[in-house]
Scaffold this motif. Sequence first.
Motif, PDB file in Angstrom:
ATOM      1  N   LEU A  37      -5.623   7.872 -22.701  1.00 41.44           N
ATOM      2  CA  LEU A  37      -5.058   7.217 -21.523  1.00 41.44           C
ATOM      3  C   LEU A  37      -4.382   5.907 -21.913  1.00 41.44           C
ATOM      4  N   ARG A  38      -3.292   5.605 -21.256  1.00 44.73           N
ATOM      5  CA  ARG A  38      -2.573   4.351 -21.507  1.00 44.73           C
ATOM      6  C   ARG A  38      -3.131   3.267 -20.583  1.00 44.73           C
ATOM      7  N   PRO A  39      -3.405   2.061 -21.106  1.00 45.64           N
ATOM      8  CA  PRO A  39      -3.975   0.998 -20.271  1.00 45.64           C
ATOM      9  C   PRO A  39      -2.949   0.407 -19.309  1.00 45.64           C
ATOM     10  N   ALA A  40      -3.413   0.075 -18.116  1.00 46.52           N
ATOM     11  CA  ALA A  40      -2.566  -0.537 -17.092  1.00 46.52           C
ATOM     12  C   ALA A  40      -3.429  -1.442 -16.228  1.00 46.52           C
ATOM     13  N   GLY A  41      -2.773  -2.293 -15.455  1.00 50.14           N
ATOM     14  CA  GLY A  41      -3.497  -3.173 -14.541  1.00 50.14           C
ATOM     15  C   GLY A  41      -2.765  -3.300 -13.224  1.00 50.14           C
ATOM     16  N   VAL A  42      -3.513  -3.377 -12.128  1.00 47.00           N
ATOM     17  CA  VAL A  42      -2.918  -3.623 -10.811  1.00 47.00           C
ATOM     18  C   VAL A  42      -3.619  -4.821 -10.186  1.00 47.00           C
ATOM     19  N   LEU A  43      -2.892  -5.543  -9.346  1.00 43.63           N
ATOM     20  CA  LEU A  43      -3.442  -6.736  -8.719  1.00 43.63           C
ATOM     21  C   LEU A  43      -3.771  -6.467  -7.260  1.00 43.63           C
ATOM     22  N   ILE A  44      -5.053  -6.561  -6.925  1.00 40.95           N
ATOM     23  CA  ILE A  44      -5.507  -6.442  -5.537  1.00 40.95           C
ATOM     24  C   ILE A  44      -5.595  -7.872  -5.022  1.00 40.95           C
ATOM     25  N   ALA A  45      -4.480  -8.375  -4.522  1.00 43.56           N
ATOM     26  CA  ALA A  45      -4.342  -9.795  -4.184  1.00 43.56           C
ATOM     27  C   ALA A  45      -4.506 -10.034  -2.694  1.00 43.56           C
ATOM     28  N   ASP A  84      -4.133  -8.439 -22.062  1.00 47.48           N
ATOM     29  CA  ASP A  84      -5.039  -7.418 -21.534  1.00 47.48           C
ATOM     30  C   ASP A  84      -4.498  -6.914 -20.205  1.00 47.48           C
ATOM     31  N   ALA A  85      -5.288  -6.088 -19.519  1.00 44.99           N
ATOM     32  CA  ALA A  85      -4.844  -5.503 -18.249  1.00 44.99           C
ATOM     33  C   ALA A  85      -4.707  -6.555 -17.157  1.00 44.99           C
ATOM     34  N   VAL A  86      -5.529  -7.597 -17.214  1.00 45.80           N
ATOM     35  CA  VAL A  86      -5.421  -8.673 -16.220  1.00 45.80           C
ATOM     36  C   VAL A  86      -4.062  -9.362 -16.367  1.00 45.80           C
ATOM     37  N   ALA A  87      -3.680  -9.653 -17.603  1.00 45.86           N
ATOM     38  CA  ALA A  87      -2.386 -10.282 -17.846  1.00 45.86           C
ATOM     39  C   ALA A  87      -1.238  -9.385 -17.388  1.00 45.86           C
ATOM     40  N   ALA A  88      -1.388  -8.085 -17.604  1.00 46.94           N
ATOM     41  CA  ALA A  88      -0.350  -7.141 -17.170  1.00 46.94           C
ATOM     42  C   ALA A  88      -0.225  -7.138 -15.654  1.00 46.94           C
ATOM     43  N   ALA A  89      -1.363  -7.145 -14.946  1.00 42.41           N
ATOM     44  CA  ALA A  89      -1.338  -7.141 -13.480  1.00 42.41           C
ATOM     45  C   ALA A  89      -0.662  -8.404 -12.948  1.00 42.41           C
ATOM     46  N   LEU A  90      -0.962  -9.551 -13.554  1.00 45.66           N
ATOM     47  CA  LEU A  90      -0.353 -10.804 -13.109  1.00 45.66           C
ATOM     48  C   LEU A  90       1.145 -10.818 -13.400  1.00 45.66           C
ATOM     49  N   GLY A 108     -12.289 -11.202 -10.383  1.00 47.44           N
ATOM     50  CA  GLY A 108     -12.949 -10.264 -11.287  1.00 47.44           C
ATOM     51  C   GLY A 108     -12.217  -8.940 -11.271  1.00 47.44           C
ATOM     52  N   THR A 109     -12.846  -7.925 -11.820  1.00 42.66           N
ATOM     53  CA  THR A 109     -12.231  -6.606 -11.860  1.00 42.66           C
ATOM     54  C   THR A 109     -13.161  -5.568 -11.219  1.00 42.66           C
ATOM     55  N   THR A 122      -6.932  -0.831 -14.601  1.00 43.78           N
ATOM     56  CA  THR A 122      -7.932  -1.838 -14.274  1.00 43.78           C
ATOM     57  C   THR A 122      -7.523  -2.522 -12.976  1.00 43.78           C
ATOM     58  N   PRO A 123      -8.293  -2.375 -11.887  1.00 45.74           N
ATOM     59  CA  PRO A 123      -7.986  -3.086 -10.647  1.00 45.74           C
ATOM     60  C   PRO A 123      -8.494  -4.532 -10.762  1.00 45.74           C
ATOM     61  N   VAL A 124      -7.607  -5.486 -10.548  1.00 41.01           N
ATOM     62  CA  VAL A 124      -7.924  -6.906 -10.699  1.00 41.01           C
ATOM     63  C   VAL A 124      -7.962  -7.567  -9.325  1.00 41.01           C
ATOM     64  N   LEU A 125      -9.113  -8.090  -8.945  1.00 40.89           N
ATOM     65  CA  LEU A 125      -9.238  -8.785  -7.669  1.00 40.89           C
ATOM     66  C   LEU A 125      -8.740 -10.217  -7.820  1.00 40.89           C
TER      67      LEU A 125
END
Length: 199
Positions: A37-45, A84-90, A108-109, A122-125
Amino acid sequence: MTRTTDQIAALRRAAGDEGATSDFDLAPEFRPAPRTLRPAGVLIAFEETPTGLRLFLTKRASGLKHHPGQIAFPGGKVDPGDSDAVAAALREAEEEISLPRDNVEIIGTLPSHETVTGFSVTPVLGLVQGRFSPVAEAGEVEEIFTVPYPHVADRSRYLVEGRIFRGRPRQFYAVPYGPYYIWGATARMLHVLAERLAP
C-alpha cells in the motif's frame, strides 16, 4: 464548559491510531491479495464557530480521473518531500483549500485506512487556529463546505448502503448531509471517529 470546548475535549480523547479499517470491511469478498500500500494522509480539520465546531470537506472536481465529484477530506499521497503522512495531509490541505499549515493544531491521528485504490491513509485530526478564507484548488476541488460536529459525531446518522461493483453488490458506509452524499472511505473514517466520540 462551552459546547465548543466540550467538542474539542472529545476530539482529544478520540485520537489514537490503534487498529485499522478498510474499504473492504463491509465487502470482504472484494478484498484483493496482499499488496504493498502507498502511504497517504488526509486532514480531518474542524473550525471553531459561534455554534460549535464544523468540519471542512471538499467535493472533488468532476473532471478528475479518480473519484470525480466525490466528497473527500483534503489530502493525498505522501510525496518524497513530506516527512510523514501528517506533513502530507497539511501540505495537501494548503494546496486544496488554502489552509495554511501553521494555522492547524494537530490533535492526533486515527487508525489507518486501506482504500480500494491501494493507499494506506492516515486520518489526521486538526483544529483550525483563527479564521481563514477557503479557496478551492482549480481543477482539483469543485467546492469546499463544512458540516456541523453533531452530524458527524452522531452514530445514528450513519447508514450501510450498497451498489453494484464489478458486477456484484457491495456495501459501504454513508452519512449524507443535505445535498452532499458522503460515502466510502470518507464516511468509513468518520464512522470510526463517531464511534470514539460516543459517550
